[in-house]
Design a protein around this motif. Structure first.
Motif, PDB file in Angstrom:
ATOM      1  N   ASP A 123      -2.675  14.410  -2.860  1.00 59.47           N
ATOM      2  CA  ASP A 123      -2.883  15.152  -1.989  1.00 59.47           C
ATOM      3  C   ASP A 123      -3.927  15.335  -0.385  1.00 59.47           C
ATOM      4  N   ASN A 124      -4.589  15.066  -1.436  1.00 64.23           N
ATOM      5  CA  ASN A 124      -5.947  14.665  -0.202  1.00 64.23           C
ATOM      6  C   ASN A 124      -6.587  13.958   0.870  1.00 64.23           C
ATOM      7  N   PHE A 125      -5.804  12.525  -0.061  1.00 64.83           N
ATOM      8  CA  PHE A 125      -5.747  11.659   0.529  1.00 64.83           C
ATOM      9  C   PHE A 125      -5.138  11.471   2.606  1.00 64.83           C
ATOM     10  N   THR A 126      -5.833  10.426   3.012  1.00 67.85           N
ATOM     11  CA  THR A 126      -5.441  10.733   3.730  1.00 67.85           C
ATOM     12  C   THR A 126      -4.955   8.805   5.098  1.00 67.85           C
ATOM     13  N   PHE A 127      -3.821   8.982   4.256  1.00 65.33           N
ATOM     14  CA  PHE A 127      -3.220   7.934   4.171  1.00 65.33           C
ATOM     15  C   PHE A 127      -3.250   6.570   6.087  1.00 65.33           C
ATOM     16  N   GLY A 128      -3.363   5.602   5.828  1.00 63.30           N
ATOM     17  CA  GLY A 128      -3.319   4.890   7.340  1.00 63.30           C
ATOM     18  C   GLY A 128      -2.259   4.364   7.634  1.00 63.30           C
ATOM     19  N   ARG A 129      -1.770   3.006   8.384  1.00 68.35           N
ATOM     20  CA  ARG A 129      -1.348   2.186   9.186  1.00 68.35           C
ATOM     21  C   ARG A 129      -0.913   0.925   8.049  1.00 68.35           C
ATOM     22  N   VAL A 130       0.547   1.001   7.656  1.00 68.50           N
ATOM     23  CA  VAL A 130       0.783  -0.099   7.085  1.00 68.50           C
ATOM     24  C   VAL A 130       2.197  -1.390   7.792  1.00 68.50           C
ATOM     25  N   ALA A 131       1.885  -2.406   8.083  1.00 70.09           N
ATOM     26  CA  ALA A 131       1.746  -3.587   8.481  1.00 70.09           C
ATOM     27  C   ALA A 131       3.233  -4.151   7.250  1.00 70.09           C
ATOM     28  N   ILE A 132       4.663  -3.869   7.686  1.00 71.32           N
ATOM     29  CA  ILE A 132       5.169  -4.416   6.461  1.00 71.32           C
ATOM     30  C   ILE A 132       5.975  -5.231   7.487  1.00 71.32           C
TER      31      ILE A 132
ATOM     32  N   VAL B 143      -3.019   2.586 -10.893  1.00 65.02           N
ATOM     33  CA  VAL B 143      -3.309   3.525 -12.165  1.00 65.02           C
ATOM     34  C   VAL B 143      -1.857   4.254 -11.426  1.00 65.02           C
ATOM     35  N   ILE B 144      -2.296   4.887 -10.012  1.00 69.74           N
ATOM     36  CA  ILE B 144      -0.748   5.488  -8.636  1.00 69.74           C
ATOM     37  C   ILE B 144       0.312   5.348  -9.049  1.00 69.74           C
ATOM     38  N   ALA B 145       0.014   4.151  -8.732  1.00 67.90           N
ATOM     39  CA  ALA B 145       1.658   2.918  -8.873  1.00 67.90           C
ATOM     40  C   ALA B 145       2.416   2.820  -9.631  1.00 67.90           C
ATOM     41  N   THR B 146       1.848   2.732 -11.032  1.00 69.05           N
ATOM     42  CA  THR B 146       2.055   3.043 -12.449  1.00 69.05           C
ATOM     43  C   THR B 146       2.742   4.298 -12.381  1.00 69.05           C
ATOM     44  N   SER B 147       2.448   5.229 -11.828  1.00 67.46           N
ATOM     45  CA  SER B 147       3.090   6.571 -12.155  1.00 67.46           C
ATOM     46  C   SER B 147       4.087   6.847 -10.980  1.00 67.46           C
ATOM     47  N   ALA B 148       4.532   5.654 -10.289  1.00 64.25           N
ATOM     48  CA  ALA B 148       4.984   6.033  -8.517  1.00 64.25           C
ATOM     49  C   ALA B 148       6.235   5.225  -9.351  1.00 64.25           C
ATOM     50  N   ALA B 149       6.350   4.325 -10.334  1.00 64.75           N
ATOM     51  CA  ALA B 149       7.209   3.158 -10.815  1.00 64.75           C
ATOM     52  C   ALA B 149       7.512   3.864 -11.862  1.00 64.75           C
ATOM     53  N   SER B 150       7.262   4.675 -12.177  1.00 66.30           N
ATOM     54  CA  SER B 150       7.681   5.428 -13.625  1.00 66.30           C
ATOM     55  C   SER B 150       9.310   6.748 -13.108  1.00 66.30           C
ATOM     56  N   ILE B 151       8.359   7.207 -11.799  1.00 63.93           N
ATOM     57  CA  ILE B 151       9.544   8.070 -11.399  1.00 63.93           C
ATOM     58  C   ILE B 151      10.292   7.481 -10.901  1.00 63.93           C
TER      59      ILE B 151
ATOM     60  N   ALA C 180       4.891  14.323  -3.041  1.00 66.98           N
ATOM     61  CA  ALA C 180       4.689  15.707  -4.290  1.00 66.98           C
ATOM     62  C   ALA C 180       5.537  15.484  -5.213  1.00 66.98           C
ATOM     63  N   GLU C 181       6.017  14.578  -6.133  1.00 66.95           N
ATOM     64  CA  GLU C 181       6.791  14.586  -7.017  1.00 66.95           C
ATOM     65  C   GLU C 181       5.500  13.327  -7.582  1.00 66.95           C
ATOM     66  N   LEU C 182       5.273  12.245  -6.898  1.00 63.64           N
ATOM     67  CA  LEU C 182       3.711  11.828  -7.803  1.00 63.64           C
ATOM     68  C   LEU C 182       2.217  12.366  -7.574  1.00 63.64           C
ATOM     69  N   SER C 183       1.733  13.374  -7.051  1.00 60.67           N
ATOM     70  CA  SER C 183       0.934  14.214  -7.442  1.00 60.67           C
ATOM     71  C   SER C 183       1.666  15.256  -8.995  1.00 60.67           C
TER      72      SER C 183
ATOM     73  N   ALA D  79       2.919  14.314 -11.239  1.00 60.20           N
ATOM     74  CA  ALA D  79       3.283  13.208 -11.911  1.00 60.20           C
ATOM     75  C   ALA D  79       2.009  13.014 -12.712  1.00 60.20           C
ATOM     76  N   LEU D  80       0.589  12.667 -11.416  1.00 62.79           N
ATOM     77  CA  LEU D  80      -0.575  12.679 -11.812  1.00 62.79           C
ATOM     78  C   LEU D  80      -0.886  13.536 -12.057  1.00 62.79           C
ATOM     79  N   ILE D  81      -0.826  15.321 -12.078  1.00 62.90           N
ATOM     80  CA  ILE D  81      -1.692  15.990 -12.721  1.00 62.90           C
ATOM     81  C   ILE D  81      -1.078  16.427 -14.248  1.00 62.90           C
ATOM     82  N   ASP D  82       0.258  15.959 -14.231  1.00 57.58           N
ATOM     83  CA  ASP D  82       0.837  15.630 -16.003  1.00 57.58           C
ATOM     84  C   ASP D  82       0.329  15.336 -16.877  1.00 57.58           C
ATOM     85  N   GLU D  83      -0.510  13.909 -16.010  1.00 56.95           N
ATOM     86  CA  GLU D  83      -0.925  12.976 -16.407  1.00 56.95           C
ATOM     87  C   GLU D  83      -2.111  12.980 -17.025  1.00 56.95           C
TER      88      GLU D  83
END
Length: 481
Positions: A3-12, A288-296, A309-312, A314-318
């Motif tokens: 929740d505290n991360f400041t995400f940047g710009r991703v080119a896909i 580590v965070i991507a592993t949690s995202a994949a399991s969701i 919110a879902e990812l946060s 799950a990480l707290i629960d882990e």
């Protein structure tokens, strides 16, 4: 936390797909042929391929620039409409070629069971003029990006020419490139910083057995040598293995969940890794965070995304599985995992002989400064040196048990020195908290924590509350009896 991360710009940049789902129920077999009859209830369409990667990154909080190829057809219109509903995705980089057919995959489902998939695609060699437009769009997107993703579905967009232009432009701009690969040989991705093959793709590219961790590691090493970067192998229910080009290996365990549908799970992984890297976090934390995202996401039907919110949650629960009272070495291992989950770790210390409202106020204030709170307790020997031979009133185990039972305390460690400096140096917390009766320059370990970007926080204390004053009152009361 995340929740505290400041995400940047991703080119896909990559192959765009439209994923359609026709769902309904089956209650009988056709009299015309031995096939089920579906009573259609719903027909939906969602972005797939590189477009799904974009949707995943934007859902987490990134700004996204998407580059890909579409035809001049109805599927392209539906894809644009779905992406246009997300304000954080810039689709000005979509290149239209009337000779191209927008790739569409239609899945027919009864409940959660997929009956059949129908693919609409007519892949042809992309014209030179179209390749030039793709290169120009990619170069423009990369110039303003923090991370680049190449989403290769082997549909023709990421040609050798386009890949070479991406890698060269990214290098000139100092932007890392992540590739979700589909080629049978990874040498085409030389210039990428990280590739994210699944286990099957790794096996094809290396022609090596992949029966256990050791074999996965050896194959990842070979793959790394093919293109010169890091390799993140996604391994379904076994989690992920990160092989760094310097030989370091990290195995990330997947959160236990029932797997329903793996459609697009790889998209979620690469999008999450890139998103976390765009927030200036390290690669291990991203994995580590991507592993949690994949399991969701595998618990969702069809091509899907994972919200912040879902990812946060799950990480707290882990992180709840960590014990309260641990050794210094155990604490270091736990804190490393906390940091990989994106947690901000807070440290405070004291004797905490008789826990009183002043102690509770300090603990609550300290906990508010981050996500995880470590309390370091002076050992019995340390307390005696500081307070005298009649102290502590409770032994260190009893004090640690009481402190660990407090809701805001996530970990308790015991130190034997007169000050917690060595403990702070071993644990490297993000924040050190002391009462406002100290000045910042008096806080033990404060300069060390600030040297790597941490901070010292002084919080208000409850005046007139101390173990010493409680002991004096008890002694006075016993004298009056």
């Amino acid at each position: 936390m995340i929740d505290n991360f400041t995400f940047g710009r991703v080119a896909i940049i990559g192959d765009l797909l439209l994923d359609c789902y026709i769902s309904g129920s089956v209650s009988r077999i056709s009299p015309e042929a031995p096939v089920p009859v579906l009573l259609r209830a719903n027909h939906t369409a969602v972005p797939g391929g590189a477009a799904n990667v974009a949707l995943n990154a934007a859902t987490l909080g990134c700004s996204v620039t998407l580059v890909g190829l579409v035809g001049d057809d109805e599927s392209a219109n539906r894809l644009r409409a779905a992406l246009g509903a997300q304000p954080d995705i810039d689709i000005s980089g979509l290149v239209v070629d009337p000779a191209w057919t927008t790739i569409t995959k239609t899945r027919v489902l009864s409940g959660r069971q997929q009956i059949v998939r129908i693919d609409e695609e007519q892949i042809e060699t992309i014209a030179a003029s179209t390749r030039r437009r793709l290169v120009a769009a990619a170069q423009s997107a990369i110039s303003g990006a923090d991370v680049v993703i190449c989403s290769d579905y082997a549909k023709g967009v990421l040609t050798d020419e386009v890949l070479a232009a991406i890698f060269e432009t990214a290098k000139q701009n100092g932007v890392p490139v992540i590739v979700d690969p589909k080629r049978r040989d990874f040498t085409a991705y030389r210039g990428a910083d990280l590739i994210t093959p699944n286990q099957s793709e790794l096996g094809v590219a290396t022609n090596m057995p992949l029966r256990d961790d050791a074999e996965i590691e050896r194959a990842a090493h070979v793959a790394s040598e093919q293109f010169g970067g890091h390799v993140l192998v996604t391994r379904s229910e076994k989690g992920m293995t990160l092989f760094r080009r310097d030989g370091r290996i990290t195995h990330a365990e997947v959160r236990k969940s029932e797997v329903y549908d793996v459609s697009g799970a790889g998209d979620t992984v690469v999008a999450t890794v890139a998103s976390v890297l765009s927030a200036k976090q390290d690669l291990e934390t991203a994995v580590v965070i991507a592993t949690s995202a994949a399991s969701i996401v595998v618990g969702k039907l069809g091509t899907a995304t994972v919200s912040r919110a879902e990812l946060s949650a799950a990480l707290i629960d882990e992180m709840k599985k960590d014990g309260a009272i641990v050794s210094l070495e155990g604490a270091r291992a736990i804190i490393e995992q906390w940091h990989h989950h994106g947690a901000r770790v807070v440290f405070t210390n004291g004797c905490f002989d008789l826990v009183h409202p002043g102690h509770v106020a300090l603990i609550q204030a300290a906990a508010s400064q981050g996500d995880k709170l470590i309390v370091a307790l002076n050992s019995d020997a340390s307390v005696r040196r500081l307070k005298g031979e009649k102290r502590p009133l409770q032994d260190e185990r009893a004090r640690a048990t009481v402190m660990g039972a407090l809701r805001d305390v996530d970990m308790v460690v015991i130190f034997d020195e007169d000050t917690p400096l060595e403990t702070i140096q071993a644990l490297r917390p993000d924040v050190v908290v002391k009462g406002a009766d100290y000045q910042e320059h008096q806080v033990v370990g404060g300069d060390f924590v600030k040297s790597y970007g941490g901070s010292v926080v002084l919080v208000d204390i409850v005046s007139g509350r101390s173990t010493t004053s409680i002991v004096r009152k008890m002694q006075t009361a016993s004298t009056l009896v």
